[in-house]
Design a protein around this motif. Structure first.
Motif, mmCIF file in Angstrom:
data_model
loop_
_atom_site.group_PDB
_atom_site.id
_atom_site.type_symbol
_atom_site.label_atom_id
_atom_site.label_comp_id
_atom_site.label_asym_id
_atom_site.label_seq_id
_atom_site.Cartn_x
_atom_site.Cartn_y
_atom_site.Cartn_z
ATOM 1 N N ALA A 43 46.829 47.328 38.277
ATOM 2 C CA ALA A 43 47.110 46.868 36.916
ATOM 3 C C ALA A 43 47.920 45.577 36.867
ATOM 4 C CB ALA A 43 47.862 47.954 36.154
ATOM 5 N N ALA A 44 48.604 45.240 37.943
ATOM 6 C CA ALA A 44 49.586 44.146 37.930
ATOM 7 C C ALA A 44 49.022 42.814 37.463
ATOM 8 C CB ALA A 44 50.223 43.996 39.310
ATOM 9 N N SER A 46 46.336 42.109 35.616
ATOM 10 C CA SER A 46 45.973 42.140 34.192
ATOM 11 C C SER A 46 47.205 42.069 33.313
ATOM 12 C CB SER A 46 45.188 43.416 33.872
ATOM 13 O OG SER A 46 43.967 43.418 34.563
ATOM 14 N N VAL A 47 48.244 42.791 33.703
ATOM 15 C CA VAL A 47 49.489 42.771 32.926
ATOM 16 C C VAL A 47 50.106 41.372 32.977
ATOM 17 C CG1 VAL A 47 51.828 43.711 32.779
ATOM 18 C CG2 VAL A 47 49.891 45.235 33.192
ATOM 19 N N LEU A 48 50.138 40.775 34.151
ATOM 20 C CA LEU A 48 50.695 39.429 34.289
ATOM 21 C C LEU A 48 49.959 38.431 33.399
ATOM 22 C CD1 LEU A 48 52.503 37.315 35.919
ATOM 23 C CD2 LEU A 48 50.430 36.981 37.260
ATOM 24 N N ALA A 50 48.083 38.943 30.826
ATOM 25 C CA ALA A 50 48.187 39.271 29.403
ATOM 26 C C ALA A 50 49.554 38.976 28.814
ATOM 27 C CB ALA A 50 47.848 40.741 29.182
ATOM 28 N N THR A 51 50.593 38.957 29.627
ATOM 29 C CA THR A 51 51.945 38.873 29.076
ATOM 30 C C THR A 51 52.758 37.654 29.498
ATOM 31 O OG1 THR A 51 52.886 40.183 30.892
ATOM 32 C CG2 THR A 51 52.090 41.385 28.956
ATOM 33 N N SER A 52 52.318 36.912 30.499
ATOM 34 C CA SER A 52 53.133 35.815 31.006
ATOM 35 C C SER A 52 53.142 34.621 30.052
ATOM 36 C CB SER A 52 52.625 35.347 32.366
ATOM 37 O OG SER A 52 53.346 34.195 32.777
ATOM 38 N N ASN A 66 47.860 38.722 41.363
ATOM 39 C CA ASN A 66 48.904 37.943 40.671
ATOM 40 C C ASN A 66 48.873 36.448 40.945
ATOM 41 O OD1 ASN A 66 49.912 40.234 39.377
ATOM 42 N ND2 ASN A 66 51.217 40.706 41.106
#
Length: 107
Positions: A43-44, A46-48, A50-52, A66
């Motif tokens: 998930a890392a 996608s989260v990065l 989407a949120t960075s 990442n």
């Protein structure tokens, strides 16, 4: 394998990958190297992305682990454990895909 993402995978191929993982080896899917990730590792990226805030105005790029994915040579496509195929970055192909997608949803 604990996420159920592999539920449609060929059982023999899944067993081979599990055996390779248990032996501490890299498995392969259709000749391309494959390694397992934890759920958090999976998930890392996608989260990065989407949120960075550093990526807020950046689009049209591929990321993995990442980092921005390396553009592969045509010969490396399908044999490399990572990277992005050159055709995936082709703006003309992207335009054609967009137009076909619009036509499909309007039909």
């Amino acid at each position: 394998m604990s996420t159920n993402l592999s539920r449609h995978m060929d059982p023999d191929q899944a067993a081979q990958l599990r055996a390779a993982e248990a032996a501490g080896e890299l498995g392969s899917i259709q000749g391309a190297p494959f390694r397992f990730k934890t759920i958090a590792q999976g998930a890392a990226t996608s989260v990065l992305v989407a949120t960075s805030p550093q990526l807020e105005s950046i689009g049209g790029r591929y990321f993995e682990d990442n980092n921005e994915a390396e553009k592969l040579t045509p010969e490396a496509v399908g044999t490399s454990p990572g990277g992005v195929a050159p055709y995936a970055l082709d703006p003309d192909a992207a335009d054609r895909l967009w137009e076909l997608s619009l036509a499909a949803v309007r039909a």
